[in-house]
Design a protein around this motif. Structure first.
Motif, PDB file in Angstrom:
ATOM      1  N   ILE A  24      31.853 -51.774  86.808  1.00 50.39           N
ATOM      2  CA  ILE A  24      33.028 -52.514  87.336  1.00 50.39           C
ATOM      3  C   ILE A  24      33.063 -52.192  88.753  1.00 50.39           C
ATOM      4  O   ILE A  24      33.112 -50.976  89.443  1.00 50.39           O
ATOM      5  CB  ILE A  24      34.332 -51.933  86.529  1.00 50.39           C
ATOM      6  N   CYS A  25      33.017 -53.295  89.802  1.00 55.27           N
ATOM      7  CA  CYS A  25      33.216 -53.108  91.261  1.00 55.27           C
ATOM      8  C   CYS A  25      34.752 -53.379  91.584  1.00 55.27           C
ATOM      9  O   CYS A  25      35.404 -53.852  90.634  1.00 55.27           O
ATOM     10  CB  CYS A  25      32.114 -54.041  91.792  1.00 55.27           C
ATOM     11  N   MET A  26      34.910 -53.098  92.849  1.00 55.05           N
ATOM     12  CA  MET A  26      36.015 -53.575  93.595  1.00 55.05           C
ATOM     13  C   MET A  26      35.629 -54.555  94.355  1.00 55.05           C
ATOM     14  O   MET A  26      34.778 -54.492  95.265  1.00 55.05           O
ATOM     15  CB  MET A  26      36.756 -52.463  94.234  1.00 55.05           C
ATOM     16  N   SER A  67      41.309 -56.031  97.443  1.00 55.06           N
ATOM     17  CA  SER A  67      40.275 -55.933  96.196  1.00 55.06           C
ATOM     18  C   SER A  67      40.938 -55.873  94.952  1.00 55.06           C
ATOM     19  O   SER A  67      42.181 -55.491  94.918  1.00 55.06           O
ATOM     20  CB  SER A  67      39.496 -54.658  96.891  1.00 55.06           C
ATOM     21  N   ARG A  68      40.086 -56.024  94.045  1.00 50.42           N
ATOM     22  CA  ARG A  68      40.541 -55.752  92.701  1.00 50.42           C
ATOM     23  C   ARG A  68      39.388 -55.557  91.685  1.00 50.42           C
ATOM     24  O   ARG A  68      38.218 -56.039  92.053  1.00 50.42           O
ATOM     25  CB  ARG A  68      41.205 -57.196  91.974  1.00 50.42           C
ATOM     26  N   PRO A  69      39.464 -54.736  90.590  1.00 50.73           N
ATOM     27  CA  PRO A  69      38.303 -54.440  89.719  1.00 50.73           C
ATOM     28  C   PRO A  69      37.848 -55.563  88.967  1.00 50.73           C
ATOM     29  O   PRO A  69      38.578 -56.512  88.561  1.00 50.73           O
ATOM     30  CB  PRO A  69      38.976 -53.473  88.831  1.00 50.73           C
ATOM     31  N   MET A  70      36.568 -55.797  89.027  1.00 46.89           N
ATOM     32  CA  MET A  70      35.806 -56.831  88.535  1.00 46.89           C
ATOM     33  C   MET A  70      34.537 -56.182  87.713  1.00 46.89           C
ATOM     34  O   MET A  70      33.896 -55.534  88.103  1.00 46.89           O
ATOM     35  CB  MET A  70      35.328 -57.896  89.385  1.00 46.89           C
ATOM     36  N   ALA A  71      34.455 -56.770  86.318  1.00 49.51           N
ATOM     37  CA  ALA A  71      33.444 -56.516  85.635  1.00 49.51           C
ATOM     38  C   ALA A  71      32.098 -57.344  85.828  1.00 49.51           C
ATOM     39  O   ALA A  71      32.250 -58.545  85.490  1.00 49.51           O
ATOM     40  CB  ALA A  71      33.738 -56.583  84.254  1.00 49.51           C
ATOM     41  N   THR A  72      31.018 -56.678  86.218  1.00 48.82           N
ATOM     42  CA  THR A  72      29.756 -57.338  86.530  1.00 48.82           C
ATOM     43  C   THR A  72      29.204 -57.587  85.176  1.00 48.82           C
ATOM     44  O   THR A  72      29.033 -56.772  84.475  1.00 48.82           O
ATOM     45  CB  THR A  72      28.761 -56.204  87.252  1.00 48.82           C
ATOM     46  N   LEU A  73      28.791 -58.743  85.029  1.00 46.48           N
ATOM     47  CA  LEU A  73      27.886 -59.178  83.751  1.00 46.48           C
ATOM     48  C   LEU A  73      26.647 -58.558  83.873  1.00 46.48           C
ATOM     49  O   LEU A  73      25.964 -58.735  84.669  1.00 46.48           O
ATOM     50  CB  LEU A  73      27.907 -60.564  83.606  1.00 46.48           C
ATOM     51  N   PRO A  74      26.182 -57.611  82.851  1.00 48.81           N
ATOM     52  CA  PRO A  74      25.330 -56.603  82.992  1.00 48.81           C
ATOM     53  C   PRO A  74      24.070 -57.323  82.386  1.00 48.81           C
ATOM     54  O   PRO A  74      22.866 -57.063  83.072  1.00 48.81           O
ATOM     55  CB  PRO A  74      25.527 -55.484  82.072  1.00 48.81           C
ATOM     56  N   ASN A  97      32.952 -58.360  99.665  1.00 45.11           N
ATOM     57  CA  ASN A  97      32.177 -57.370  99.530  1.00 45.11           C
ATOM     58  C   ASN A  97      32.531 -56.743  97.953  1.00 45.11           C
ATOM     59  O   ASN A  97      33.537 -56.898  97.488  1.00 45.11           O
ATOM     60  CB  ASN A  97      32.730 -56.306 100.415  1.00 45.11           C
ATOM     61  N   LEU A  98      31.399 -56.317  97.362  1.00 39.74           N
ATOM     62  CA  LEU A  98      31.370 -55.742  96.126  1.00 39.74           C
ATOM     63  C   LEU A  98      31.331 -54.046  96.267  1.00 39.74           C
ATOM     64  O   LEU A  98      30.217 -53.701  96.743  1.00 39.74           O
ATOM     65  CB  LEU A  98      30.542 -56.210  95.181  1.00 39.74           C
ATOM     66  N   SER A  99      32.167 -53.276  96.017  1.00 42.64           N
ATOM     67  CA  SER A  99      31.500 -51.930  96.228  1.00 42.64           C
ATOM     68  C   SER A  99      31.728 -51.164  94.834  1.00 42.64           C
ATOM     69  O   SER A  99      32.793 -51.574  93.754  1.00 42.64           O
ATOM     70  CB  SER A  99      32.877 -51.229  97.141  1.00 42.64           C
ATOM     71  N   TYR A 100      30.698 -50.421  94.466  1.00 48.23           N
ATOM     72  CA  TYR A 100      30.490 -49.768  93.293  1.00 48.23           C
ATOM     73  C   TYR A 100      30.588 -48.207  93.639  1.00 48.23           C
ATOM     74  O   TYR A 100      29.782 -47.799  94.340  1.00 48.23           O
ATOM     75  CB  TYR A 100      29.229 -50.258  92.613  1.00 48.23           C
ATOM     76  N   ALA A 101      31.428 -47.535  92.823  1.00 43.24           N
ATOM     77  CA  ALA A 101      31.592 -46.127  93.114  1.00 43.24           C
ATOM     78  C   ALA A 101      31.824 -45.430  91.884  1.00 43.24           C
ATOM     79  O   ALA A 101      32.335 -45.634  90.820  1.00 43.24           O
ATOM     80  CB  ALA A 101      32.982 -45.526  93.621  1.00 43.24           C
ATOM     81  N   ASP A 102      30.842 -44.573  91.916  1.00 46.73           N
ATOM     82  CA  ASP A 102      30.794 -43.393  90.711  1.00 46.73           C
ATOM     83  C   ASP A 102      31.066 -42.147  91.242  1.00 46.73           C
ATOM     84  O   ASP A 102      30.236 -41.211  91.849  1.00 46.73           O
ATOM     85  CB  ASP A 102      29.805 -43.384  89.825  1.00 46.73           C
TER      86      ASP A 102
END
Lengths: 169, 169
Positions: free
Chosen positions: B23-25, B37-44, B74-79
């Motif tokens: 899930i990216c922003m 920005s908003r959360p969006m689920a990447t289709l894996p 922009n897609l940001s992925y953060a863990d």
């Protein structure tokens, strides 16, 4: 439409989520219209009473140059394990005040700025928040739109259209 | 400067990090210059061989309207636990092809789209990635700049200045 007590509660919830994640992705717009983001550590002890968030930066970094062209940023805070997501929109400005830099400095920052507090390239980014939303589960819709809160804190009335725009984001 | 084997390895690393967070922003620019920005689920399961990332969306959502004015995201992925951070810059387009929608649909998506695959408001966002960076620790500098990879995949030569621009972000 939102009431003052709700606004205060929402601002506290927002700040709690920001502090819980701490490192955001700060998105800026470059002169070619390309959006870039990078991890940035929010200074957690600077408070949020005035609706501002603070970051250390290099004064000559690309993002600082980008902010000269387009001064708005988005800060996204994501905690996938908790399913917490925050989007913050605000205006960023570079602050070089040495007293403020010394006030906000902590030794752990020497990882990024080994020359320490007297590094002439050390600066602050002050982000004045004017809109924010948060989601506390990916299946939920946006649960709150911040914006009235800022108006109440600053004493400025919300701009015409602000609420509808926020409400329908 | 980067070699083909390194590029392939970097693309695999990038895709692995994206899949790990999922899930990216997604940040867009609205007509007033404000970044949201908003959360969006990447289709894996859509793969990354062609340098594209896929998302389901509502065709009448604000972000889709914003993309008509400014098509870059922009897609940001953060863990935060793993200290993994990814910034992806790309061009987004809305895809309404029903066969593609059916191909990518999974039942879990009915949480967001209860009418299912035949919902007339259901659409796809296709993000064509042209730049990406990742950090695998907040104390590290950017560890790799993707960009040559895309050029090799598509057969298009990197644009003049691309490499320097990426390298110095």
């Amino acid at each position: 439409m939102a009431r003052s007590a709700d606004d205060r509660e929402a601002a506290e919830k927002l700040w709690g989520m920001i502090k819980g994640v701490r490192i955001c992705m700060m998105t800026t717009l470059d002169e070619n219209g390309i959006l870039h983001s990078r991890p940035m550590a929010t200074l957690p002890h600077a408070g949020f009473d005035d609706g501002t968030l603070w970051f250390f930066t290099r004064a000559d970094s690309p993002k600082v140059h980008e902010l000269k062209t387009h001064w708005r940023v988005n800060l996204s805070y994501a905690d996938p394990d908790k399913q917490d997501y925050v989007s913050v929109s605000g205006v960023a400005e570079t602050v070089r005040d040495r007293d403020k830099i010394r006030f906000l400095w902590r030794d752990i920052l020497s990882t990024w700025f080994p020359q320490g507090v007297d590094d002439p390239d050390l600066a602050l980014l002050k982000v004045s928040v004017d809109q924010a939303e948060y989601w506390d589960s990916p299946s939920s819709a946006m649960v709150y739109a911040y914006g009235y809160v800022k108006a109440k804190i600053t004493g400025e009335p919300p701009k015409p259209g602000d609420h509808a725009k926020i409400a329908f984001q």
